[in-house]
Motif scaffolding. Sequence first.
Motif, PDB file in Angstrom:
ATOM      1  N   GLU A 293       0.833  -1.208   0.000  1.00 56.42           N
ATOM      2  CA  GLU A 293       0.000   0.000   0.000  1.00 56.42           C
ATOM      3  C   GLU A 293       0.864   1.254   0.000  1.00 56.42           C
ATOM      4  OE1 GLU A 293      -2.445  -0.910   3.456  1.00 56.42           O
ATOM      5  OE2 GLU A 293      -4.140  -1.375   2.141  1.00 56.42           O
ATOM      6  N   HIS A 294       1.977   1.221   0.718  1.00 54.19           N
ATOM      7  CA  HIS A 294       2.882   2.375   0.781  1.00 54.19           C
ATOM      8  C   HIS A 294       3.434   2.729  -0.596  1.00 54.19           C
ATOM      9  CE1 HIS A 294       5.681   5.204   2.488  1.00 54.19           C
ATOM     10  NE2 HIS A 294       6.753   4.475   2.232  1.00 54.19           N
ATOM     11  N   LEU A 295       3.710   1.710  -1.413  1.00 56.91           N
ATOM     12  CA  LEU A 295       4.300   1.936  -2.733  1.00 56.91           C
ATOM     13  C   LEU A 295       3.271   1.960  -3.854  1.00 56.91           C
ATOM     14  CD1 LEU A 295       7.585  -0.196  -2.797  1.00 56.91           C
ATOM     15  CD2 LEU A 295       7.363   2.280  -2.640  1.00 56.91           C
ATOM     16  N   GLY A 296       2.019   1.690  -3.545  1.00 56.25           N
ATOM     17  CA  GLY A 296       0.996   1.648  -4.592  1.00 56.25           C
ATOM     18  C   GLY A 296       1.078   0.394  -5.438  1.00 56.25           C
ATOM     19  N   VAL A 297       1.604  -0.697  -4.867  1.00 60.46           N
ATOM     20  CA  VAL A 297       1.714  -1.974  -5.577  1.00 60.46           C
ATOM     21  C   VAL A 297       0.341  -2.645  -5.602  1.00 60.46           C
ATOM     22  CG1 VAL A 297       2.712  -4.291  -5.484  1.00 60.46           C
ATOM     23  CG2 VAL A 297       4.138  -2.291  -4.989  1.00 60.46           C
ATOM     24  N   ALA A 298      -0.122  -3.001  -6.798  1.00 58.31           N
ATOM     25  CA  ALA A 298      -1.438  -3.617  -6.926  1.00 58.31           C
ATOM     26  C   ALA A 298      -1.394  -5.133  -6.833  1.00 58.31           C
ATOM     27  CB  ALA A 298      -2.077  -3.209  -8.255  1.00 58.31           C
ATOM     28  N   THR A 299      -0.243  -5.736  -7.198  1.00 54.64           N
ATOM     29  CA  THR A 299      -0.121  -7.200  -7.215  1.00 54.64           C
ATOM     30  C   THR A 299       1.186  -7.604  -6.544  1.00 54.64           C
ATOM     31  OG1 THR A 299      -1.341  -7.328  -9.304  1.00 54.64           O
ATOM     32  CG2 THR A 299      -0.104  -9.272  -8.640  1.00 54.64           C
ATOM     33  N   VAL A 300       1.080  -8.474  -5.543  1.00 50.08           N
ATOM     34  CA  VAL A 300       2.261  -9.009  -4.868  1.00 50.08           C
ATOM     35  C   VAL A 300       2.402 -10.475  -5.261  1.00 50.08           C
ATOM     36  CG1 VAL A 300       3.415  -9.446  -2.681  1.00 50.08           C
ATOM     37  CG2 VAL A 300       1.981  -7.405  -2.945  1.00 50.08           C
ATOM     38  N   ILE A 301       3.585 -10.838  -5.722  1.00 47.85           N
ATOM     39  CA  ILE A 301       3.825 -12.149  -6.312  1.00 47.85           C
ATOM     40  C   ILE A 301       4.842 -12.921  -5.478  1.00 47.85           C
ATOM     41  CG2 ILE A 301       4.710 -13.335  -8.362  1.00 47.85           C
ATOM     42  CD1 ILE A 301       3.717 -10.764  -9.911  1.00 47.85           C
ATOM     43  N   ASP A 302       4.457 -14.126  -5.087  1.00 44.21           N
ATOM     44  CA  ASP A 302       5.387 -14.994  -4.371  1.00 44.21           C
ATOM     45  C   ASP A 302       6.417 -15.496  -5.370  1.00 44.21           C
ATOM     46  OD1 ASP A 302       6.574 -17.274  -2.901  1.00 44.21           O
ATOM     47  OD2 ASP A 302       4.991 -16.826  -1.454  1.00 44.21           O
ATOM     48  N   SER A 303       7.670 -15.257  -5.081  1.00 43.56           N
ATOM     49  CA  SER A 303       8.731 -15.506  -6.059  1.00 43.56           C
ATOM     50  C   SER A 303       9.110 -16.968  -6.197  1.00 43.56           C
ATOM     51  CB  SER A 303       9.981 -14.704  -5.693  1.00 43.56           C
ATOM     52  OG  SER A 303      10.425 -15.070  -4.393  1.00 43.56           O
ATOM     53  N   SER A 304       8.767 -17.807  -5.209  1.00 43.87           N
ATOM     54  CA  SER A 304       9.229 -19.192  -5.297  1.00 43.87           C
ATOM     55  C   SER A 304       8.618 -20.062  -4.211  1.00 43.87           C
ATOM     56  CB  SER A 304      10.761 -19.237  -5.164  1.00 43.87           C
ATOM     57  OG  SER A 304      11.230 -20.560  -5.148  1.00 43.87           O
TER      58      SER A 304
ATOM     59  N   ARG B 189      -9.055  -7.846   0.699  1.00 42.34           N
ATOM     60  CA  ARG B 189      -9.702  -6.839   1.556  1.00 42.34           C
ATOM     61  C   ARG B 189      -8.956  -5.514   1.513  1.00 42.34           C
ATOM     62  NH1 ARG B 189      -9.380 -10.935   6.316  1.00 42.34           N
ATOM     63  NH2 ARG B 189     -10.861 -12.532   5.653  1.00 42.34           N
ATOM     64  N   HIS B 190      -7.686  -5.562   1.113  1.00 42.79           N
ATOM     65  CA  HIS B 190      -6.862  -4.352   1.001  1.00 42.79           C
ATOM     66  C   HIS B 190      -6.777  -3.870  -0.452  1.00 42.79           C
ATOM     67  CE1 HIS B 190      -5.001  -4.635   5.123  1.00 42.79           C
ATOM     68  NE2 HIS B 190      -5.478  -5.868   4.975  1.00 42.79           N
ATOM     69  N   GLY B 191      -7.511  -4.523  -1.350  1.00 45.89           N
ATOM     70  CA  GLY B 191      -7.468  -4.145  -2.760  1.00 45.89           C
ATOM     71  C   GLY B 191      -6.216  -4.597  -3.470  1.00 45.89           C
ATOM     72  N   ILE B 192      -5.573  -5.627  -2.938  1.00 48.62           N
ATOM     73  CA  ILE B 192      -4.315  -6.116  -3.506  1.00 48.62           C
ATOM     74  C   ILE B 192      -4.505  -7.555  -3.992  1.00 48.62           C
ATOM     75  CG2 ILE B 192      -1.910  -6.746  -2.965  1.00 48.62           C
ATOM     76  CD1 ILE B 192      -1.979  -4.375  -0.947  1.00 48.62           C
ATOM     77  N   ARG B 193      -3.978  -7.832  -5.178  1.00 52.24           N
ATOM     78  CA  ARG B 193      -4.039  -9.169  -5.768  1.00 52.24           C
ATOM     79  C   ARG B 193      -2.732  -9.900  -5.465  1.00 52.24           C
ATOM     80  NH1 ARG B 193      -5.069  -8.720 -11.848  1.00 52.24           N
ATOM     81  NH2 ARG B 193      -7.248  -9.029 -11.300  1.00 52.24           N
ATOM     82  N   LEU B 194      -2.811 -11.212  -5.336  1.00 54.18           N
ATOM     83  CA  LEU B 194      -1.612 -12.027  -5.142  1.00 54.18           C
ATOM     84  C   LEU B 194      -1.377 -12.915  -6.358  1.00 54.18           C
ATOM     85  CD1 LEU B 194      -1.809 -13.180  -1.409  1.00 54.18           C
ATOM     86  CD2 LEU B 194      -0.868 -11.069  -2.366  1.00 54.18           C
ATOM     87  N   GLY B 195      -0.141 -13.386  -6.470  1.00 58.26           N
ATOM     88  CA  GLY B 195       0.216 -14.245  -7.593  1.00 58.26           C
ATOM     89  C   GLY B 195       1.416 -15.108  -7.270  1.00 58.26           C
ATOM     90  N   TYR B 196       1.849 -15.872  -8.277  1.00 57.90           N
ATOM     91  CA  TYR B 196       2.977 -16.790  -8.118  1.00 57.90           C
ATOM     92  C   TYR B 196       3.867 -16.751  -9.348  1.00 57.90           C
ATOM     93  CZ  TYR B 196       5.836 -20.899  -7.463  1.00 57.90           C
ATOM     94  OH  TYR B 196       6.923 -21.719  -7.330  1.00 57.90           O
ATOM     95  N   HIS B 197       5.178 -16.816  -9.106  1.00 59.52           N
ATOM     96  CA  HIS B 197       6.203 -16.802 -10.165  1.00 59.52           C
ATOM     97  C   HIS B 197       6.916 -18.150 -10.200  1.00 59.52           C
ATOM     98  CE1 HIS B 197      10.558 -16.417 -11.044  1.00 59.52           C
ATOM     99  NE2 HIS B 197      10.169 -15.657 -12.039  1.00 59.52           N
TER     100      HIS B 197
END
Length: 242
Positions: free
Chosen positions: A78-89, A117-125
Amino acid sequence: MNDQISLQLYTVREAFTADPDAAIRRVADLGYRHVEPYDLTVFADVLHGALHANGVTAPSAHSHVIDVDLDPVLDAAEHLGVATVIDSSITANHWESEAQIVAKASALNAAAKIARRHGIRLGYHNHWWELEAHFSGVTGLEVFAAHLDPDVCIELDVYWAAVGGADPVHLIDALAGHVRFLHVKDGDLSRDMKRQMPAGRGIVEIDRILAAAPDALRIVEFDDYAGDVFDGIGQSIAYLRC
């Protein structure tokens, strides 16, 4: 086209660690308007000013999100305005059975429910081992994606997918709409990371892959690079702009 191109900051980690502001400025001077931070919770404060000063945004970032305390990760995003956080491994020893894979997909879905709930999507790499694992003719990554919630995304590393023996174009189709980000690098399909090359310089079918995912954000990355890394990422963005 620049709006569809980003840079995984791990690529320039030595310069970034030495002088974050100068590294982001060099990246911006090459034409990058987006970056993908790594170790999000570690570097969020350092990045905030540098990104703003250089007109660069971070639509995605890497951080472990499975079976961890998500509060610091979501605060940093949220501090950086990141919309999607991706688990790297997820390490290779968790891809040895379908049960292990389904358990990790369920854990990612649970984390994604909190992030939502925070408006952030998650993903996987992915790396290569998710593609080397096969179950009834289907790769481990496909098993994983089949158990993900629809809004949990896959960041397809096209190089590592090919190293793992998969056709990235087939994967884009098989992963059923989950692929929203592409890690773009080229090379000779060796696991020797110093043999990775800028887009268009190796044997990965980059153009065919990009055409299969026209809306995906293209994220330039080298795990390692034998030459001048800023020259390498400059070659990649020039290729992707064409």
